[in-house]
Design an enzyme around this catalytic site. Structure first.
Site, PDB file in Angstrom:
ATOM      1  N   LYS A 176       0.858  -1.194   0.000  1.00 58.55           N
ATOM      2  CA  LYS A 176       0.000   0.000   0.000  1.00 58.55           C
ATOM      3  C   LYS A 176       0.889   1.236   0.000  1.00 58.55           C
ATOM      4  O   LYS A 176       1.713   1.423   0.894  1.00 58.55           O
ATOM      5  CB  LYS A 176      -0.896   0.042   1.242  1.00 58.55           C
ATOM      6  CG  LYS A 176      -1.899   1.205   1.176  1.00 58.55           C
ATOM      7  CD  LYS A 176      -2.599   1.476   2.471  1.00 58.55           C
ATOM      8  CE  LYS A 176      -1.912   2.516   3.310  1.00 58.55           C
ATOM      9  NZ  LYS A 176      -1.865   3.866   2.705  1.00 58.55           N
ATOM     10  N   GLU A 251      11.081   0.775   9.222  1.00 69.08           N
ATOM     11  CA  GLU A 251      11.964   1.898   8.869  1.00 69.08           C
ATOM     12  C   GLU A 251      11.222   3.159   9.256  1.00 69.08           C
ATOM     13  O   GLU A 251      10.253   3.533   8.599  1.00 69.08           O
ATOM     14  CB  GLU A 251      12.236   1.920   7.362  1.00 69.08           C
ATOM     15  CG  GLU A 251      12.932   0.704   6.809  1.00 69.08           C
ATOM     16  CD  GLU A 251      14.431   0.727   7.033  1.00 69.08           C
ATOM     17  OE1 GLU A 251      14.940   1.693   7.643  1.00 69.08           O
ATOM     18  OE2 GLU A 251      15.092  -0.225   6.604  1.00 69.08           O
ATOM     19  N   CYS A 285      14.046  11.185   5.503  1.00 67.08           N
ATOM     20  CA  CYS A 285      14.228  10.651   6.860  1.00 67.08           C
ATOM     21  C   CYS A 285      15.668  10.769   7.324  1.00 67.08           C
ATOM     22  O   CYS A 285      15.935  10.732   8.518  1.00 67.08           O
ATOM     23  CB  CYS A 285      13.749   9.216   6.915  1.00 67.08           C
ATOM     24  SG  CYS A 285      14.428   8.209   5.598  1.00 67.08           S
ATOM     25  N   GLU A 385      10.980  15.032  14.960  1.00 68.53           N
ATOM     26  CA  GLU A 385      11.127  15.129  13.512  1.00 68.53           C
ATOM     27  C   GLU A 385      10.240  16.244  12.963  1.00 68.53           C
ATOM     28  O   GLU A 385       9.052  16.281  13.250  1.00 68.53           O
ATOM     29  CB  GLU A 385      10.729  13.783  12.893  1.00 68.53           C
ATOM     30  CG  GLU A 385      11.090  13.667  11.454  1.00 68.53           C
ATOM     31  CD  GLU A 385      10.825  12.264  10.910  1.00 68.53           C
ATOM     32  OE1 GLU A 385       9.797  11.662  11.267  1.00 68.53           O
ATOM     33  OE2 GLU A 385      11.649  11.793  10.114  1.00 68.53           O
TER      34      GLU A 385
HETATM   35  P1  NAD Z   1       3.067   7.979   8.023  1.00 67.22           P
HETATM   36  O1  NAD Z   1       3.555   7.135   9.138  1.00 67.22           O
HETATM   37  O2  NAD Z   1       2.042   9.002   8.329  1.00 67.22           O
HETATM   38  O3  NAD Z   1       2.447   7.077   6.873  1.00 67.22           O
HETATM   39  C1  NAD Z   1       3.194   6.067   6.263  1.00 67.22           C
HETATM   40  C2  NAD Z   1       2.266   5.049   5.664  1.00 67.22           C
HETATM   41  O4  NAD Z   1       1.547   4.421   6.716  1.00 67.22           O
HETATM   42  C3  NAD Z   1       1.221   5.608   4.706  1.00 67.22           C
HETATM   43  O5  NAD Z   1       1.053   4.703   3.652  1.00 67.22           O
HETATM   44  C4  NAD Z   1      -0.027   5.642   5.564  1.00 67.22           C
HETATM   45  O6  NAD Z   1      -1.223   5.534   4.820  1.00 67.22           O
HETATM   46  C5  NAD Z   1       0.182   4.413   6.409  1.00 67.22           C
HETATM   47  N1  NAD Z   1      -0.561   4.404   7.674  1.00 67.22           N
HETATM   48  C6  NAD Z   1      -0.920   5.450   8.452  1.00 67.22           C
HETATM   49  N2  NAD Z   1      -1.593   5.010   9.538  1.00 67.22           N
HETATM   50  C7  NAD Z   1      -1.645   3.663   9.441  1.00 67.22           C
HETATM   51  C8  NAD Z   1      -2.218   2.636  10.239  1.00 67.22           C
HETATM   52  N3  NAD Z   1      -2.866   2.918  11.371  1.00 67.22           N
HETATM   53  N4  NAD Z   1      -2.099   1.353   9.836  1.00 67.22           N
HETATM   54  C9  NAD Z   1      -1.445   1.054   8.696  1.00 67.22           C
HETATM   55  N5  NAD Z   1      -0.897   1.977   7.887  1.00 67.22           N
HETATM   56  C10 NAD Z   1      -0.994   3.272   8.253  1.00 67.22           C
HETATM   57  O7  NAD Z   1       4.376   8.592   7.359  1.00 67.22           O
HETATM   58  P2  NAD Z   1       4.441   9.608   6.157  1.00 67.22           P
HETATM   59  O8  NAD Z   1       3.983  10.913   6.725  1.00 67.22           O
HETATM   60  O9  NAD Z   1       3.789   9.051   4.951  1.00 67.22           O
HETATM   61  O10 NAD Z   1       6.011   9.630   5.857  1.00 67.22           O
HETATM   62  C11 NAD Z   1       6.887  10.384   6.570  1.00 67.22           C
HETATM   63  C12 NAD Z   1       7.537   9.541   7.649  1.00 67.22           C
HETATM   64  O11 NAD Z   1       8.210   8.421   7.063  1.00 67.22           O
HETATM   65  C13 NAD Z   1       8.619  10.297   8.379  1.00 67.22           C
HETATM   66  O12 NAD Z   1       8.536  10.030   9.756  1.00 67.22           O
HETATM   67  C14 NAD Z   1       9.905   9.724   7.806  1.00 67.22           C
HETATM   68  O13 NAD Z   1      11.025   9.840   8.635  1.00 67.22           O
HETATM   69  C15 NAD Z   1       9.531   8.316   7.582  1.00 67.22           C
HETATM   70  N6  NAD Z   1      10.422   7.693   6.600  1.00 67.22           N
HETATM   71  C16 NAD Z   1      11.358   6.814   7.048  1.00 67.22           C
HETATM   72  C17 NAD Z   1      12.243   6.227   6.154  1.00 67.22           C
HETATM   73  C18 NAD Z   1      13.280   5.259   6.634  1.00 67.22           C
HETATM   74  O14 NAD Z   1      13.891   4.604   5.798  1.00 67.22           O
HETATM   75  N7  NAD Z   1      13.516   5.111   7.921  1.00 67.22           N
HETATM   76  C19 NAD Z   1      12.151   6.531   4.798  1.00 67.22           C
HETATM   77  C20 NAD Z   1      11.189   7.433   4.374  1.00 67.22           C
HETATM   78  C21 NAD Z   1      10.309   8.002   5.293  1.00 67.22           C
END
Ligand code: NAD
Length: 502
Positions: A176, A251, A285, A385
């Site tokens: 997803k 991650e 990130c 963050e």
């Molecule tokens: P997010 O956690 O809001 O969402 C990520 C994904 O999770 C989306 O697809 C979202 O629809 C899904 N999601 C949200 N709530 C959920 C739930 N209850 N159950 C299942 N899925 C759910 O993150 P974002 O705002 O899309 O991305 C930014 C974040 O991602 C930042 O914190 C960033 O640091 C992190 N990130 C980490 C890495 C890494 O490699 N460590 C890489 C890229 C981004």
């Protein structure tokens, strides 16, 4: 958008529309809705998992050479539509087209190519007679159906990082994408179909986290959840996965320090900090977020970074001359602006930025590159963050202090140390608590090397052969090589029983 994107999912090799509520995809540079799709409901997610489960037996038994050939074909298919992918990535995220063309898309294709090769290098340790009368060997086996969830910051790259090691190792997957950035993930699905990835091996669903995402991660039919996103959502998913005992790879967020020692090349550090803080409008990130700078260099560092930040050209993401586009959404821009406002209220000072630009950019989710000084180490802007174009600079006096402050946050994804002293560099590499430590650089990644966090940044590795440790499981096979009916260890159980062989 091309006609084919009117479908929200890709299941069993077929594109279909979801049946849930409509979800708009917004160009954040204008606020225009560029596409609307209907979210996938839990029953659609279940059918995707079913397709992946049906595809698993055959795909998991395909030879490494067969899987490799399919991935090579996929890399070629992606290469053929590289410009379309770059345009779509920029349209749905607002990232500058130069970044999409020169980083997101070629990086994704390189990752596919890497796993096409790595698929043929799944190795174990040596087999041998450890007991003296058995041969022990290790089988490295795929896990089953992987349920994967990706974020919006690098939609194509994050999907590739999830899908490639999983399928190269013989798993099948349901992924997803983030609800606001599904387009390039669906284009990846299309390329999978053209490349001959067998139906059901790669499946895509789309929709919101709480509905579509949770349907995926709570399914008892998946064997593993692989998640990239925020630490808060990652922890919720870990709780949900625990109910079924599902294997996890997380991650999560980052808060990378950027440590400039007193012998550093100041020009390199200044250029490096501005680039590493602002790449992808800071929505990275591993972005540099906290610059700890020796007090003798501090003022010059701040002046240099601020001058570079002021020179950046904000503008339409599709224009080649644009350095920085909008944030991914108005919600994200407002979140960043609110965090900066709280930092200023709590005593930090803005050297530059700290506001949304005016003029014709008001229609988009823009925020100026921002450099803050004077923040307290314990404050929100230093500890949490931001995920926006914001760098905080803080002075230090001693090396030990710099490392202590650098490690003094919950996160541990990435860090960098800037010095011309090889001993200092090695000491920093050892002491910085982060999954990646750069010396005299900050940001570059490479398919051959692992990416993943420590502490609140999660566990497990993306990219590189190390990712196979996440997507495979080890089986020990122990074969008797004596042919004897009575084994020496039997005496621990039935001493009184006569050896039937005698
Ligand atoms: P997010 O956690 O809001 O969402 C990520 C994904 O999770 C989306 O697809 C979202 O629809 C899904 N999601 C949200 N709530 C959920 C739930 N209850 N159950 C299942 N899925 C759910 O993150 P974002 O705002 O899309 O991305 C930014 C974040 O991602 C930042 O914190 C960033 O640091 C992190 N990130 C980490 C890495 C890494 O490699 N460590 C890489 C890229 C981004």
């Amino acid at each position: 958008m091309p006609e084919w994107t009117k479908t929200s999912n890709y299941i069993d090799g077929v594109r279909r529309a979801g049946s849930g509520p409509e979800v708009p995809v917004v160009d954040p540079s204008t606020g225009d809705v560029i596409w609307t799709y209907r979210a996938d409901t839990p029953d659609t997610v279940d059918s995707a998992i079913g397709a992946a489960a049906r595809a698993f037996p055959e795909w998991s038994r395909a030879t490494p050479a067969e899987r490799s050939a399919v991935l090579h074909a996929l890399a070629a298919e992606l290469g053929a539509v590289a410009e379309d992918l770059a345009q779509a990535e920029t349209a749905q995220t607002g990232k500058p087209i130069r970044l999409s063309r020169e980083f997101d898309v070629p990086g994704s294709i390189d990752n596919v190519s890497f796993f096409a090769g790595a698929a043929r290098h799944l190795e174990g340790r040596a087999a041998g007679e450890y007991s003296g009368y058995h041969t022990s060997m290790i089988r490295r086996e795929p896990i089953g159906v992987v349920g994967s969830i990706a974020p919006w910051n690098y939609p194509l790259q994050m999907a590739v990082w999830k899908v490639m090691p999983a399928i190269a190792a013989g798993n099948t997957i349901v992924l997803k994408a983030a609800e606001n950035t599904p387009i390039t993930t669906l284009m990846l699905a299309e390329a999978c179909a053209r490349a001959g990835v067998p139906a059901g091996v790669v499946n895509m669903v789309n929709g919101t986290g709480p509905v579509t995402g949770e349907a995926l991660v709570t399914s008892p039919k998946i064997s593993m959840t692989s998640f990239t996103g925020s630490t808060a959502v990652g922890r919720r998913i870990a709780g949900l996965a625990a109910r079924n005992g599902t294997r996890l790879h997380l991650e999560l967020g980052g808060k990378a320090p950027f440590v400039v020692f007193d012998d550093a090349d100041l020009d390199a550090a200044v250029r490096g900090a501005a680039a590493a803080a602002l790449i992808n409008t800071g929505q990275d990130c591993t972005a540099a977020t906290r610059a700890y700078v020796h007090h003798t260099l501090f003022d010059d560092f701040v002046a240099g970074v601020a001058a570079l930040m002021r020179r950046l050209r904000l503008g339409a993401p599709a224009e080649r001359g644009t350095d920085q586009g909008p944030l991914v959404s108005f919600q994200q821009r407002d979140r960043v602006a609110a965090m900066v406002a709280r930092a200023l209220r709590d005593g930090a000072q803005a050297v530059t930025g700290a506001r949304a630009p005016g003029g014709e950019l008001v229609a988009g989710a823009y925020y100026e590159p921002t450099l803050l000084v004077g923040a307290d180490q314990r404050s929100e802007i230093v500890q949490d963050e931001v995920f926006g174009p914001v760098l905080v600079a803080l002075p230090f006096d001693t090396d030990d202090e710099a490392i202590r402050l650098a490690n003094d946050v919950p996160f541990g994804l990435a860090a960098s140390a800037w010095t011309r002293d090889v001993y200092r560099a090695q000491a920093a590499a050892r002491s910085l608590a982060a999954g990646t430590v750069w010396i005299n650089d900050h940001i570059p990644i490479i398919s051959e090397m692992p990416h993943g966090g420590m502490k609140a940044s999660g566990y497990g590795k993306d990219m590189s052969a190390y990712s196979f440790d996440e997507y495979t499981q080890i089986k020990h096979v122990m074969s008797d090589i004596t042919g004897a009916a009575a084994k020496p260890w039997h005496s621990t159980v039935h001493l009184s029983v006569e050896d039937p062989a005698e």
